[in-house]
Design a protein around this motif. Structure first.
Motif, mmCIF file in Angstrom:
data_model
loop_
_atom_site.group_PDB
_atom_site.id
_atom_site.type_symbol
_atom_site.label_atom_id
_atom_site.label_comp_id
_atom_site.label_asym_id
_atom_site.label_seq_id
_atom_site.Cartn_x
_atom_site.Cartn_y
_atom_site.Cartn_z
ATOM 1 N N MET A 233 0.594 -0.869 -0.080
ATOM 2 C CA MET A 233 0.391 0.154 -0.435
ATOM 3 C C MET A 233 0.939 1.025 -0.329
ATOM 4 S SD MET A 233 -2.667 1.198 2.474
ATOM 5 C CE MET A 233 -3.609 -0.892 3.100
ATOM 6 N N GLU A 234 2.308 1.023 -0.246
ATOM 7 C CA GLU A 234 3.030 2.432 -0.476
ATOM 8 C C GLU A 234 2.190 3.185 -1.299
ATOM 9 O OE1 GLU A 234 7.506 2.636 -2.000
ATOM 10 O OE2 GLU A 234 7.118 1.386 -0.447
ATOM 11 N N LYS A 235 2.420 4.455 -1.055
ATOM 12 C CA LYS A 235 2.431 5.687 -2.264
ATOM 13 C C LYS A 235 3.593 6.290 -2.579
ATOM 14 C CE LYS A 235 -2.121 4.578 -2.677
ATOM 15 N NZ LYS A 235 -2.597 3.998 -4.019
ATOM 16 N N GLN A 236 4.071 6.537 -3.593
ATOM 17 C CA GLN A 236 5.058 7.584 -3.877
ATOM 18 C C GLN A 236 4.776 8.668 -5.374
ATOM 19 O OE1 GLN A 236 8.303 5.273 -5.004
ATOM 20 N NE2 GLN A 236 9.347 7.007 -5.136
ATOM 21 N N SER A 237 6.013 10.405 -4.423
ATOM 22 C CA SER A 237 4.718 11.361 -5.120
ATOM 23 C C SER A 237 6.181 11.114 -6.569
ATOM 24 C CB SER A 237 4.966 12.972 -4.284
ATOM 25 O OG SER A 237 6.618 12.622 -4.294
ATOM 26 N N GLY A 238 6.091 11.998 -7.791
ATOM 27 C CA GLY A 238 6.689 11.720 -8.654
ATOM 28 C C GLY A 238 7.930 12.755 -7.850
ATOM 29 N N SER A 239 8.148 12.827 -6.782
ATOM 30 C CA SER A 239 9.700 13.111 -6.503
ATOM 31 C C SER A 239 10.053 12.906 -5.265
ATOM 32 C CB SER A 239 9.595 15.351 -6.646
ATOM 33 O OG SER A 239 8.343 15.414 -5.222
ATOM 34 N N ASN A 240 9.669 13.483 -4.248
ATOM 35 C CA ASN A 240 10.769 12.961 -3.207
ATOM 36 C C ASN A 240 10.285 12.385 -2.230
ATOM 37 O OD1 ASN A 240 13.065 15.139 -4.048
ATOM 38 N ND2 ASN A 240 11.456 16.142 -3.827
ATOM 39 N N ILE A 241 9.508 11.918 -1.622
ATOM 40 C CA ILE A 241 8.815 11.140 -0.574
ATOM 41 C C ILE A 241 7.863 9.983 -0.960
ATOM 42 C CG2 ILE A 241 9.629 13.194 1.049
ATOM 43 C CD1 ILE A 241 5.816 12.723 0.129
ATOM 44 N N TYR A 242 7.522 9.264 -0.581
ATOM 45 C CA TYR A 242 6.029 8.803 0.088
ATOM 46 C C TYR A 242 6.394 7.818 1.293
ATOM 47 C CZ TYR A 242 9.819 4.482 1.674
ATOM 48 O OH TYR A 242 10.976 3.923 1.837
ATOM 49 N N ILE A 243 4.840 7.515 0.890
ATOM 50 C CA ILE A 243 4.312 7.062 2.422
ATOM 51 C C ILE A 243 3.612 6.486 2.266
ATOM 52 C CG2 ILE A 243 3.441 10.041 2.527
ATOM 53 C CD1 ILE A 243 0.352 8.166 1.642
ATOM 54 N N ARG A 244 3.767 5.524 3.384
ATOM 55 C CA ARG A 244 3.572 3.836 3.516
ATOM 56 C C ARG A 244 2.955 3.312 5.079
ATOM 57 N NH1 ARG A 244 6.555 1.565 6.725
ATOM 58 N NH2 ARG A 244 8.773 1.005 6.123
ATOM 59 N N PRO A 245 2.127 2.155 5.343
ATOM 60 C CA PRO A 245 1.454 1.674 6.113
ATOM 61 C C PRO A 245 3.140 2.154 7.671
ATOM 62 C CG PRO A 245 0.614 0.978 5.605
ATOM 63 C CD PRO A 245 2.082 1.517 4.903
ATOM 64 N N LEU A 246 3.415 2.679 8.784
ATOM 65 C CA LEU A 246 4.355 1.718 9.485
ATOM 66 C C LEU A 246 4.131 0.716 9.859
ATOM 67 C CD1 LEU A 246 4.029 5.082 11.482
ATOM 68 C CD2 LEU A 246 6.214 4.669 10.107
ATOM 69 N N THR A 247 5.173 -0.322 10.272
ATOM 70 C CA THR A 247 5.500 -1.541 10.323
ATOM 71 C C THR A 247 6.350 -1.456 12.380
ATOM 72 O OG1 THR A 247 7.968 -2.316 9.666
ATOM 73 C CG2 THR A 247 5.434 -3.065 7.998
ATOM 74 N N GLY A 248 6.678 -2.671 12.679
ATOM 75 C CA GLY A 248 6.674 -2.711 13.956
ATOM 76 C C GLY A 248 8.545 -2.462 12.886
ATOM 77 N N TYR B 114 -6.328 5.208 9.118
ATOM 78 C CA TYR B 114 -4.458 5.131 8.713
ATOM 79 C C TYR B 114 -3.804 6.069 8.270
ATOM 80 C CZ TYR B 114 -8.812 2.175 5.911
ATOM 81 O OH TYR B 114 -9.457 1.615 5.522
ATOM 82 N N ASP B 115 -2.857 5.312 9.008
ATOM 83 C CA ASP B 115 -1.427 5.714 9.907
ATOM 84 C C ASP B 115 -0.693 5.998 8.981
ATOM 85 O OD1 ASP B 115 -2.527 7.104 12.138
ATOM 86 O OD2 ASP B 115 -3.132 5.335 11.957
ATOM 87 N N PHE B 116 0.490 7.026 8.582
ATOM 88 C CA PHE B 116 1.014 6.470 7.307
ATOM 89 C C PHE B 116 2.679 6.819 7.965
ATOM 90 C CE2 PHE B 116 -2.351 6.185 4.435
ATOM 91 C CZ PHE B 116 -2.118 4.442 4.161
ATOM 92 N N GLY B 117 3.695 6.517 7.562
ATOM 93 C CA GLY B 117 4.520 7.532 8.010
ATOM 94 C C GLY B 117 4.968 8.635 6.179
ATOM 95 N N ILE B 118 5.936 9.231 6.400
ATOM 96 C CA ILE B 118 6.244 10.107 5.166
ATOM 97 C C ILE B 118 7.925 9.225 5.426
ATOM 98 C CG2 ILE B 118 6.537 12.334 4.110
ATOM 99 C CD1 ILE B 118 4.832 13.426 5.984
ATOM 100 N N PHE B 119 8.520 9.204 3.851
ATOM 101 C CA PHE B 119 9.446 8.779 3.722
ATOM 102 C C PHE B 119 10.132 9.566 2.911
ATOM 103 C CE2 PHE B 119 7.792 5.456 6.170
ATOM 104 C CZ PHE B 119 8.424 4.704 6.782
ATOM 105 N N THR B 120 11.894 9.484 2.923
ATOM 106 C CA THR B 120 12.496 9.767 1.905
ATOM 107 C C THR B 120 12.901 9.000 1.038
ATOM 108 O OG1 THR B 120 14.239 9.553 3.084
ATOM 109 C CG2 THR B 120 13.710 12.347 3.208
ATOM 110 N N LYS B 121 13.186 9.305 -0.331
ATOM 111 C CA LYS B 121 13.368 8.534 -1.605
ATOM 112 C C LYS B 121 14.700 7.757 -0.951
ATOM 113 C CE LYS B 121 14.499 11.242 -4.818
ATOM 114 N NZ LYS B 121 15.026 11.456 -5.801
ATOM 115 N N GLU B 122 15.340 8.041 -0.183
ATOM 116 C CA GLU B 122 16.709 7.166 0.468
ATOM 117 C C GLU B 122 15.675 5.671 1.492
ATOM 118 O OE1 GLU B 122 17.620 10.072 -1.926
ATOM 119 O OE2 GLU B 122 16.850 10.380 0.354
ATOM 120 N N GLY B 123 15.026 6.014 2.572
ATOM 121 C CA GLY B 123 14.321 5.126 3.337
ATOM 122 C C GLY B 123 13.655 5.911 4.543
ATOM 123 N N LYS B 124 14.599 7.050 4.806
ATOM 124 C CA LYS B 124 14.255 7.453 6.061
ATOM 125 C C LYS B 124 12.919 8.193 6.357
ATOM 126 C CE LYS B 124 16.288 11.681 8.553
ATOM 127 N NZ LYS B 124 17.213 12.420 9.317
#
Length: 181
Positions: free
Chosen positions: A1-16, A67-77
Motif C-alpha cells: 500500500m505504498e504511495k509515491q509522489s513524482g519527486s522526493n517522498i513516499y508514504i506507507r503504513p508503519l511497521t514494527g 489509516y496511519d502512514f509514515g512519510i519517507f524520503t526516497k532514501e527510506g528515512k
C-alpha cells in the motif's frame, strides 16, 4: 500500500521495524510537535509505547477507522507521519487528516506531497467523500499546505481542541472527492 509522489517522498503504513525511527523522530521534535498537539506523557517517548502505537495503527486500518502512514524520503528515512482518523462511514463517508513533519524538513514541500498522496488514497482506495482538517489559525504554514493540496476554508471552530491545557480555535478546511460532486 505504498504511495509515491513524482519527486522526493513516499508514504506507507508503519511497521514494527519503524518503531525506533519513529521514537527518534518524536524525541527530536518533542517541543516542536507539542506546540500543535496535546501534551504527551513521558511514556509516549519510549520504544515500548511506539511499538504499541504502531500496533494500534495496524488495528485501526483493519477496523477501517483510521489509516496511519509514515512519510519517507526516497532514501527510506522516516521524516514524518500522516493520518486519516475518525473515519466515518454510512451517510458521511468522511475522515479527518493530521500530519507531523520533522522540523528540519519544513519548507521543502514534503508535507504538501504527502497530503496529496493520502488524499488520492482516501478518495480512490478508501472511497471517502470528504476529508476535513482543523488547524490553529496562527499555523499559516499548515494552512498553506492544505490549500496547495486543494482544501478550502470553511470556517472557524471556536475553542475546539485542548492543546497544552488551553482550548484552541481551529480553522476548518475540507476537501470533497471530485468524483462525488
Amino acid at each position: 500500500m505504498e504511495k509515491q509522489s513524482g519527486s522526493n517522498i513516499y508514504i506507507r503504513p508503519l511497521t514494527g521495524e519503524d518503531s525506533e525511527p519513529l521514537l527518534d523522530l518524536e524525541n527530536r521534535n518533542k517541543d516542536f510537535f507539542e506546540r500543535f498537539s496535546m501534551s504527551r506523557s513521558d511514556e509516549f517517548y519510549t520504544l515500548d509505547y511506539q511499538q504499541h502505537r504502531i500496533k494500534e495503527f495496524q488495528q485501526r486500518q483493519k477496523n477501517d477507522t483510521g489509516y496511519d502512514f509514515g512519510i519517507f524520503t526516497k532514501e527510506g528515512k522516516l521524516i514524518g507521519t500522516i493520518s486519516l482518523f475518525h473515519v466515518m462511514r454510512g451517510s458521511l463517508q468522511s475522515a479527518f487528516i493530521g500530519y507531523f513533519l520533522d522540523k528540519e524538513q519544513n519548507g521543502k514541500g514534503f508535507t504538501t506531497e504527502a497530503v496529496k498522496l493520502i488524499v488520492e488514497f482516501a478518495f480512490h482506495e478508501v472511497n471517502l467523500h470528504r476529508i476535513e482538517a482543523g488547524v490553529m489559525p496562527h499555523n499559516a504554514g499548515s494552512i498553506r499546505v492544505l490549500e496547495k493540496a486543494g482544501f478550502h476554508i470553511e470556517g472557524m471552530a471556536l475553542k475546539n481542541v485542548k492543546i497544552n491545557g488551553q482550548w484552541e480555535d481551529h480553522q476548518v478546511l475540507a476537501l470533497i472527492n471530485p468524483n462525488d460532486e
